[in-house]
Design a protein around this motif. Structure first.
Motif, PDB file in Angstrom:
ATOM      1  N   MET A  74      28.096 -29.881 -30.002  1.00 33.95           N
ATOM      2  CA  MET A  74      29.100 -30.664 -30.726  1.00 33.95           C
ATOM      3  C   MET A  74      30.476 -30.454 -30.107  1.00 33.95           C
ATOM      4  O   MET A  74      30.769 -29.388 -29.591  1.00 33.95           O
ATOM      5  N   PHE A  75      31.331 -31.474 -30.196  1.00 34.05           N
ATOM      6  CA  PHE A  75      32.688 -31.364 -29.697  1.00 34.05           C
ATOM      7  C   PHE A  75      33.577 -30.746 -30.778  1.00 34.05           C
ATOM      8  O   PHE A  75      33.450 -31.062 -31.964  1.00 34.05           O
ATOM      9  N   LYS A  76      34.505 -29.880 -30.337  1.00 31.60           N
ATOM     10  CA  LYS A  76      35.350 -29.157 -31.289  1.00 31.60           C
ATOM     11  C   LYS A  76      36.662 -29.884 -31.538  1.00 31.60           C
ATOM     12  O   LYS A  76      37.296 -30.385 -30.605  1.00 31.60           O
ATOM     13  N   VAL A  77      37.068 -29.907 -32.823  1.00 34.40           N
ATOM     14  CA  VAL A  77      38.283 -30.598 -33.252  1.00 34.40           C
ATOM     15  C   VAL A  77      39.246 -29.589 -33.873  1.00 34.40           C
ATOM     16  O   VAL A  77      38.833 -28.711 -34.632  1.00 34.40           O
ATOM     17  N   LEU A  78      40.550 -29.730 -33.552  1.00 35.51           N
ATOM     18  CA  LEU A  78      41.606 -28.925 -34.166  1.00 35.51           C
ATOM     19  C   LEU A  78      42.532 -29.867 -34.938  1.00 35.51           C
ATOM     20  O   LEU A  78      43.047 -30.839 -34.365  1.00 35.51           O
ATOM     21  N   LEU A  79      42.741 -29.592 -36.243  1.00 36.20           N
ATOM     22  CA  LEU A  79      43.645 -30.387 -37.077  1.00 36.20           C
ATOM     23  C   LEU A  79      44.951 -29.624 -37.239  1.00 36.20           C
ATOM     24  O   LEU A  79      44.953 -28.448 -37.608  1.00 36.20           O
ATOM     25  N   VAL A  80      46.083 -30.303 -36.953  1.00 36.97           N
ATOM     26  CA  VAL A  80      47.386 -29.649 -36.997  1.00 36.97           C
ATOM     27  C   VAL A  80      48.355 -30.476 -37.847  1.00 36.97           C
ATOM     28  O   VAL A  80      48.623 -31.637 -37.518  1.00 36.97           O
ATOM     29  N   ASP A  81      48.862 -29.887 -38.937  1.00 37.72           N
ATOM     30  CA  ASP A  81      49.848 -30.561 -39.803  1.00 37.72           C
ATOM     31  C   ASP A  81      50.514 -29.507 -40.663  1.00 37.72           C
ATOM     32  O   ASP A  81      49.867 -28.544 -41.087  1.00 37.72           O
ATOM     33  N   ASP A  82      51.820 -29.668 -40.926  1.00 34.93           N
ATOM     34  CA  ASP A  82      52.511 -28.675 -41.742  1.00 34.93           C
ATOM     35  C   ASP A  82      52.274 -28.873 -43.234  1.00 34.93           C
ATOM     36  O   ASP A  82      52.786 -28.117 -44.062  1.00 34.93           O
ATOM     37  N   GLU A  83      51.507 -29.891 -43.570  1.00 33.11           N
ATOM     38  CA  GLU A  83      51.136 -30.113 -44.976  1.00 33.11           C
ATOM     39  C   GLU A  83      49.640 -29.841 -45.141  1.00 33.11           C
ATOM     40  O   GLU A  83      48.809 -30.618 -44.671  1.00 33.11           O
ATOM     41  N   ASP A 120      28.594 -36.432 -38.397  1.00 32.72           N
ATOM     42  CA  ASP A 120      27.859 -37.652 -38.043  1.00 32.72           C
ATOM     43  C   ASP A 120      28.246 -38.171 -36.657  1.00 32.72           C
ATOM     44  O   ASP A 120      27.480 -38.900 -36.020  1.00 32.72           O
ATOM     45  N   TYR A 121      29.439 -37.799 -36.208  1.00 28.28           N
ATOM     46  CA  TYR A 121      29.923 -38.252 -34.903  1.00 28.28           C
ATOM     47  C   TYR A 121      29.763 -37.163 -33.831  1.00 28.28           C
ATOM     48  O   TYR A 121      30.294 -37.289 -32.728  1.00 28.28           O
ATOM     49  N   GLY A 122      29.045 -36.107 -34.196  1.00 29.70           N
ATOM     50  CA  GLY A 122      28.841 -35.017 -33.243  1.00 29.70           C
ATOM     51  C   GLY A 122      30.079 -34.166 -33.072  1.00 29.70           C
ATOM     52  O   GLY A 122      30.293 -33.580 -32.001  1.00 29.70           O
ATOM     53  N   LEU A 123      30.904 -34.083 -34.145  1.00 29.20           N
ATOM     54  CA  LEU A 123      32.151 -33.334 -34.081  1.00 29.20           C
ATOM     55  C   LEU A 123      32.147 -32.198 -35.100  1.00 29.20           C
ATOM     56  O   LEU A 123      31.494 -32.273 -36.141  1.00 29.20           O
ATOM     57  N   GLU A 124      32.900 -31.158 -34.773  1.00 31.45           N
ATOM     58  CA  GLU A 124      33.038 -30.015 -35.673  1.00 31.45           C
ATOM     59  C   GLU A 124      34.512 -29.670 -35.808  1.00 31.45           C
ATOM     60  O   GLU A 124      35.196 -29.445 -34.803  1.00 31.45           O
ATOM     61  N   VAL A 125      35.027 -29.642 -37.063  1.00 33.74           N
ATOM     62  CA  VAL A 125      36.400 -29.204 -37.281  1.00 33.74           C
ATOM     63  C   VAL A 125      36.389 -27.677 -37.149  1.00 33.74           C
ATOM     64  O   VAL A 125      36.063 -26.950 -38.078  1.00 33.74           O
ATOM     65  N   ALA A 126      36.752 -27.202 -35.974  1.00 32.10           N
ATOM     66  CA  ALA A 126      36.614 -25.779 -35.647  1.00 32.10           C
ATOM     67  C   ALA A 126      37.915 -25.012 -35.814  1.00 32.10           C
ATOM     68  O   ALA A 126      37.950 -23.795 -35.595  1.00 32.10           O
ATOM     69  N   THR A 168      40.818 -20.587 -27.875  1.00 27.67           N
ATOM     70  CA  THR A 168      39.604 -21.398 -27.972  1.00 27.67           C
ATOM     71  C   THR A 168      39.811 -22.737 -27.288  1.00 27.67           C
ATOM     72  O   THR A 168      40.907 -23.308 -27.337  1.00 27.67           O
ATOM     73  N   SER A 169      38.764 -23.246 -26.666  1.00 27.88           N
ATOM     74  CA  SER A 169      38.837 -24.553 -26.015  1.00 27.88           C
ATOM     75  C   SER A 169      38.440 -25.642 -27.014  1.00 27.88           C
ATOM     76  O   SER A 169      37.324 -25.645 -27.531  1.00 27.88           O
ATOM     77  N   PHE A 170      39.359 -26.558 -27.315  1.00 22.31           N
ATOM     78  CA  PHE A 170      39.102 -27.678 -28.225  1.00 22.31           C
ATOM     79  C   PHE A 170      39.016 -28.974 -27.420  1.00 22.31           C
ATOM     80  O   PHE A 170      39.733 -29.159 -26.432  1.00 22.31           O
ATOM     81  N   ASP A 171      38.128 -29.862 -27.864  1.00 23.10           N
ATOM     82  CA  ASP A 171      37.964 -31.141 -27.180  1.00 23.10           C
ATOM     83  C   ASP A 171      38.952 -32.185 -27.682  1.00 23.10           C
ATOM     84  O   ASP A 171      39.436 -33.018 -26.903  1.00 23.10           O
ATOM     85  N   ILE A 172      39.229 -32.167 -29.005  1.00 22.31           N
ATOM     86  CA  ILE A 172      40.121 -33.145 -29.623  1.00 22.31           C
ATOM     87  C   ILE A 172      41.122 -32.418 -30.519  1.00 22.31           C
ATOM     88  O   ILE A 172      40.753 -31.511 -31.267  1.00 22.31           O
TER      89      ILE A 172
END
Length: 506
Positions: free
Chosen positions: A1-10, A25-31, A47-51
């Motif tokens: 799975m491709f790794k996702v990083l979410l960044v927001d101050d809220e 479902d899209y082969g992604l993981e919020v890592a 860590t290496s993130f894809d998105i």
């Protein structure tokens, strides 16, 4: 799975993003999650993130600053930017940084899903290309070993089966393509051209360490091979990216185990680019007229050395005009090996004659002569050498101090003895540090390199004119350690003393 990083101050925005999309479902993981740019950068370093989905305006570090820093860590990471403002400057900067999209809050679910889908396609494409490149590297390495007879038959067969290569056709030929060195093709352009060549003529093409294209042509008969060669020439002519080219065709063979012979012929023929016009197909038939042309008109190299020492530029140039004229006449054709050897003999003789006056490192020069790609290029190299010698001689005539001249005279008389800045400083009553600085300033070379070069030249004289063993010769010219002599000789000349002696006698 491709790794996702979410960044927001809220934090609520991050929670909403996690719930908005069925990531798995899209082969992604919020890592990973981060609440400011600094925190996000720390995670990206670990860590290496894809998105990465990131807000623009955040404390400590903005989203655009985060992207800038991350690009230095991993250029493959894809970025999607979120913002509560439609600000042109931010959008422009984001596009310059290569973001995938600039989405306004509140985020439209369909737009985000479409963006993520496009990003996934790009990542998968990059992954496939990486695998293809890796596969090409392994395949090219295996074929390069085959052409250089560095792989046994059993291993070759196993590797060929692994890469689904079938080269054993009734007729096989190795072709070598050398393109304009000023074309400056990057790895991506080289790889694309290789693929185009393979597809065009149904062949196998590898890229050599010197960035030449090595093409293995295979077919049912000589006629089919000739057609492939002509198609290849047409492709090279019509493709503007190569500049000029030389296409050297090796000898036809009947099995993959004989491909090395074909490759060796192609490599030998490629040296003829020195005397042929660009965009030429070089074959054995074309070069037959050069066979036996080994007798070059001998000119007085010593006379050229005198012109150099007298700083007579015009006479030195006229001498070179006459020397190169004999290689440019249609009724007097010489193979490249003869022309290059002539120029190397010229350099060595001139350097030897001028040794007591000037020093010039010849190892790099010989390498340039061997790699020259045309008579014009070769002439430029030799002319530059002569010009450099004259300029150096001119400077030294004016600048050389009496103390340095006295030391040089002493070195030339006592080179077989122990010589160092310390012993010379004691003999000539001068500070050793100052002597080293003055020596380098006036001769343009450090003392140790000068004495080493002088001793090597003297060793060459003895190797050529006596039957003494190489180890004894080393001691005669000032090397107390035979191993060190061998090491310095090979470093300077490129071959061992014994090999050099053998080359002079053959």
């Amino acid at each position: 799975m491709f790794k996702v990083l979410l960044v927001d101050d809220e934090p609520l925005i991050i929670e909403g993003m996690k719930a908005l999309i069925p990531w798995e479902d899209y082969g992604l993981e919020v890592a990973g999650e981060a609440y400011d740019g600094t925190h996000a950068l720390k995670q990206l370093q670990e860590t290496s993130f894809d998105i990465v989905l990131t807000d623009i305006k955040m404390p400590k570090m903005t989203g655009l600053e985060l992207i800038t820093h991350c690009k230095e860590l991993n250029s493959r990471t894809k970025f999607i930017v979120l913002s509560g403002y439609q600000e042109f400057d931010y959008i422009k900067k984001g596009l310059e940084l290569g973001i995938e999209n600039y989405l306004l809050k509140p985020v439209n679910e369909d737009e985000l899903i479409n963006t993520i889908g496009n990003v996934i396609e790009k990542i998968e494409k990059d992954t496939r290309e990486d695998r293809n490149r890796a596969s090409y590297v392994l395949r090219d390495n295996m074929l390069w070993r085959l052409l250089n007879q560095d792989i046994d038959e059993k291993e070759w067969r196993q590797r060929a089966e692994l890469y689904q290569l079938s080269l054993d056709k009734p007729v096989m030929t190795v072709a070598k393509i050398r393109v304009d060195e000023n074309a400056c093709l990057d790895p991506e352009a080289l790889s694309k051209a290789r693929t185009e060549i393979e597809n065009l003529i149904d062949s196998v093409c590898i890229i050599s360490p010197d960035n030449d294209f090595i093409v293995i042509l295979s077919g049912q008969d000589e006629k089919q091979q000739s057609e492939k060669v002509m198609n290849l020439k047409t492709y090279l002519q019509e493709s503007k990216q190569f500049g000029y080219f030389y296409l050297s065709i090796g000898r036809s063979v009947a099995s993959s185990s004989e491909l090395q012979r074909s490759y060796n012929v192609a490599s030998e023929l490629s040296t003829y680019q020195l005397i042929f016009e660009p965009n030429t197909i070089i074959t054995e038939k074309l070069t037959k007229r050069f066979i036996g042309k080994n007798s070059v008109k001998q000119q007085d190299f010593i006379q050229l050395a005198k012109y150099v020492l007298n700083q007579d530029v015009d006479r030195a140039k006229s001498w070179l005009d006459e020397a190169f004229l004999q290689f440019d006449q249609q009724d007097c054709l010489y193979p490249p090996s003869v022309i290059r050897q002539y120029m190397i003999d010229l350099v060595i003789t001139v350097q030897k004659s001028a040794m007591k006056e000037i020093f010039y490192p010849t190892t790099k020069l010989v390498e340039l002569i061997m790699k020259s790609h045309s008579l014009a290029d070769l002439r430029r190299i030799v002319e530059q050498y002569i010009q450099d010698l004259i300029e150096t001689c001119s400077k030294q005539t004016v600048q050389r101090s009496s103390i340095i001249q006295s030391i040089l005279d002493y070195i030339h008389e006592h080179y077989s003895e122990e010589l160092s800045l310390k012993t010379l400083s004691q003999r000539f009553h001068i500070n050793s540090i100052y002597l080293g600085q003055l020596f380098q300033k006036e001769l343009g070379i450090v003392f140790s390199e000068y004495i080493n070069h002088f001793r090597i030249e003297k060793a060459k004289e003895l190797l050529k004119n006596t039957h003494q063993k190489a180890g004894k010769i080393g001691k005669c010219v000032g090397y107390s350690d035979t191993t060190y002599f061998y090491k310095q000789f090979k470093k300077s000349v490129g071959v061992t003393p014994t090999e050099w002696r053998s080359m002079q006698r053959n």
